[in-house]
Design a protein around this motif. Sequence first.
Motif, PDB file in Angstrom:
ATOM      1  N   ASN B  52      -9.265   4.703   4.924  1.00 47.72           N
ATOM      2  CA  ASN B  52      -8.485   3.538   5.363  1.00 47.72           C
ATOM      3  C   ASN B  52      -9.381   2.376   5.794  1.00 47.72           C
ATOM      4  N   LEU B  57      -7.480  -1.146   5.053  1.00 51.51           N
ATOM      5  CA  LEU B  57      -6.129  -0.958   5.588  1.00 51.51           C
ATOM      6  C   LEU B  57      -6.193  -0.894   7.108  1.00 51.51           C
ATOM      7  N   ASP B  58      -7.366  -0.590   7.622  1.00 60.95           N
ATOM      8  CA  ASP B  58      -7.574  -0.464   9.059  1.00 60.95           C
ATOM      9  C   ASP B  58      -8.926  -1.110   9.382  1.00 60.95           C
ATOM     10  N   ARG B  77      -6.909 -11.209   8.401  1.00 60.34           N
ATOM     11  CA  ARG B  77      -5.867 -10.458   7.682  1.00 60.34           C
ATOM     12  C   ARG B  77      -5.694 -10.991   6.252  1.00 60.34           C
ATOM     13  N   SER B  81      -6.323  -8.985   2.778  1.00 63.36           N
ATOM     14  CA  SER B  81      -5.258  -8.852   1.771  1.00 63.36           C
ATOM     15  C   SER B  81      -5.787  -9.238   0.392  1.00 63.36           C
ATOM     16  N   ARG B  82      -6.574 -10.320   0.346  1.00 61.45           N
ATOM     17  CA  ARG B  82      -7.119 -10.786  -0.940  1.00 61.45           C
ATOM     18  C   ARG B  82      -8.034  -9.731  -1.552  1.00 61.45           C
ATOM     19  N   ARG B  84      -8.047  -6.504  -0.956  1.00 63.43           N
ATOM     20  CA  ARG B  84      -7.234  -5.340  -1.359  1.00 63.43           C
ATOM     21  C   ARG B  84      -6.562  -5.600  -2.696  1.00 63.43           C
ATOM     22  N   ASN B  85      -6.107  -6.865  -2.875  1.00 63.92           N
ATOM     23  CA  ASN B  85      -5.394  -7.191  -4.112  1.00 63.92           C
ATOM     24  C   ASN B  85      -6.328  -7.306  -5.307  1.00 63.92           C
ATOM     25  N   PHE B  90      -5.393   1.409  -4.981  1.00 68.55           N
ATOM     26  CA  PHE B  90      -5.079   2.563  -4.122  1.00 68.55           C
ATOM     27  C   PHE B  90      -4.199   3.567  -4.861  1.00 68.55           C
ATOM     28  N   MET B 109       2.957  -5.413 -10.231  1.00 66.75           N
ATOM     29  CA  MET B 109       3.125  -5.998  -8.887  1.00 66.75           C
ATOM     30  C   MET B 109       1.833  -6.623  -8.333  1.00 66.75           C
ATOM     31  N   PRO B 110       0.662  -5.985  -8.485  1.00 64.34           N
ATOM     32  CA  PRO B 110      -0.561  -6.618  -7.954  1.00 64.34           C
ATOM     33  C   PRO B 110      -0.802  -8.003  -8.554  1.00 64.34           C
ATOM     34  N   GLN B 112       1.525  -9.974  -9.738  1.00 61.91           N
ATOM     35  CA  GLN B 112       2.559 -10.865  -9.192  1.00 61.91           C
ATOM     36  C   GLN B 112       2.201 -11.300  -7.767  1.00 61.91           C
ATOM     37  N   ILE B 113       1.662 -10.355  -6.994  1.00 56.53           N
ATOM     38  CA  ILE B 113       1.263 -10.689  -5.614  1.00 56.53           C
ATOM     39  C   ILE B 113       0.156 -11.739  -5.641  1.00 56.53           C
TER      40      ILE B 113
END
Lengths: 375, 233
Positions: B52, B57-58, B77, B81-82, B84-85, B90, B109-110, B112-113
Amino acid sequence: MLSFKIAARFLKSSPGQSALIMAGIAVGIATQIFVGSLITSLQADLIDSAVGSSAHITLLPGDGQTTVPGNLAAEASGSETLVSTAVPVRTLSGIFVDSDDSVPLSITGGDAGLLDTIYGLSERMTQGSFRLGEGEVVVGTVFSEKYGIEAGDELDVLLPSGSPATYEVSGVFDLGQATANERFAFVDAGSAADALGMDDDEYSAVQIQLTDVFASSEVAARLADEFDVEAADWQAENEQLLSGLAAQSGSSAMIQAFVLIAVALGIASTLAISAVQKTRQIGILKAIGMGDAAAGRIFLWQAALLGVGGTLGGIALGYALIALFGVVPVPFSIRPEPGFIALSAGIGITVALLSSVIPARSTSRLDPIEVIQNG
Amino acid sequence: MADLLVADALEKVYGEGDTATRALKGVSFTVAEGEFASIVGQSGSGKSTLLNLIGLLDTPSSGQVLFAGENTTALGRKGRSRVRNEGLGFVFQFHYLLPEFTVWENLTMPAQIAGRTLSADERSRALETLALLGLEGLEKKNANQLSGGQKQRVAIGRALMNRPKLILADEPTGNLDTKNTATVYELFRTINAELGTTFLIVTHDRAVAQQTDRILEVRDGELVQDVRNDYAG
């Protein structure tokens, strides 16, 4: 627009829940539209009955004066844009005497065409016609019925000077008010001048109607100041009616406010439940890179969709209720005001959006690890 | 090969004072681009906590994570997020698909995000990924209509879609039967070989770890072993 797409999909995935909350908003907005329109129309009807066919402001001679000049009407009309009509009149008290009764009459003398702009007499005749030739008079329905005076009859009146006068009744009017229909009579300007001993340029008063009846106090004060005359306005003479209307408006606003609060609580609680139900999905989306703001927007969009859907339904339901009210036999009809309905719609959508603030904030703060760790 | 990931003295403490628990006690290691590695350990050893932290994520109580040369610990944050995307993929024990969306929508979805409209290349890549995962023809199916194995394969596809440099898999076959487990690891191997994607797989199962090229063992919050496994593959 991903947030919008997700919001729409979340709503679609719980159709029953979405339909229920939209129905709740619709009922709230419909109630607001119906109650608001009902009160507005009722008040408009009451005001119209009270002052629709009478002067909103009467300009009277100032201190030390006994008459007002004939050009005062034109000057007052020119100085205030809110004045829709200004009519110079000669008013006198007469006493109608028949074999049994002696009845006071409030006689207004003026130009028939101008008087018509205030009293709408030509459309309010129940007998004869509205015609004010020399020596002609129109009287009200109550007077006519009570004393058996009809169009074509002669009317004997004792003038203030003590001399008698005889007029020919050219018609009988109905102004919608019992007192006016019993006590009011209209004669031509020349007959009134003769009765009062006034010159051609001398009048007792100028009667004024405004485009905005509630501006009467301010306009009256300005006119009194500008032309050095006394100005009486309808609001000062109808304080009880006005306080009644204000109380009615206040209670209507309270009902509408509580309905809106109930709607807001309904949306907020549904969205809060939805936020809890969708915590897992939001956590996944965040884990794969969705930002806090975009996640929060999902609930703003949900609220917007619910708000718009519910509000449109509410407008339709509101119109339906108003139409249904049309079949009830009441002395006035409800007129839905587009401006008020647009305002209600705006309030409905705004309330929906405000209701989403708490779930949107909690969603934007959600850490994906909370979902991933808890499975 | 260049270091893709640097875990530097990672510590994670839960709680405060007397009740504080040190889940990780200064773990350091590096992972090079293209590696196929695993982290093993008993339940509660701290291996998932480690994943994590690496997966952003943590956040660590102390220490830092460098990913592709960027110190991610310094990111806010939005920045996490960027990464992670764009940089990470994952795969979890549970598939974590979005039940309101179709297979195709979950897969993309990734992208699209990230706010991208799928390019022709990405569309063909998505179709290739579906083919690679044995999910052809299921694009329009709702995620809820798939079997457990199919769902996990869609989740793998989703992790691959943005062509991440590193795929983090936490017990990815924990909910699958033997046949599906074998299929998933074959897939991981294929992707690693064909696309050069780096894999870091967390498992409590030594048999699974034996299929990876490098095994890192975590025990009581510490890295106790880091060995090459020449018998894998």
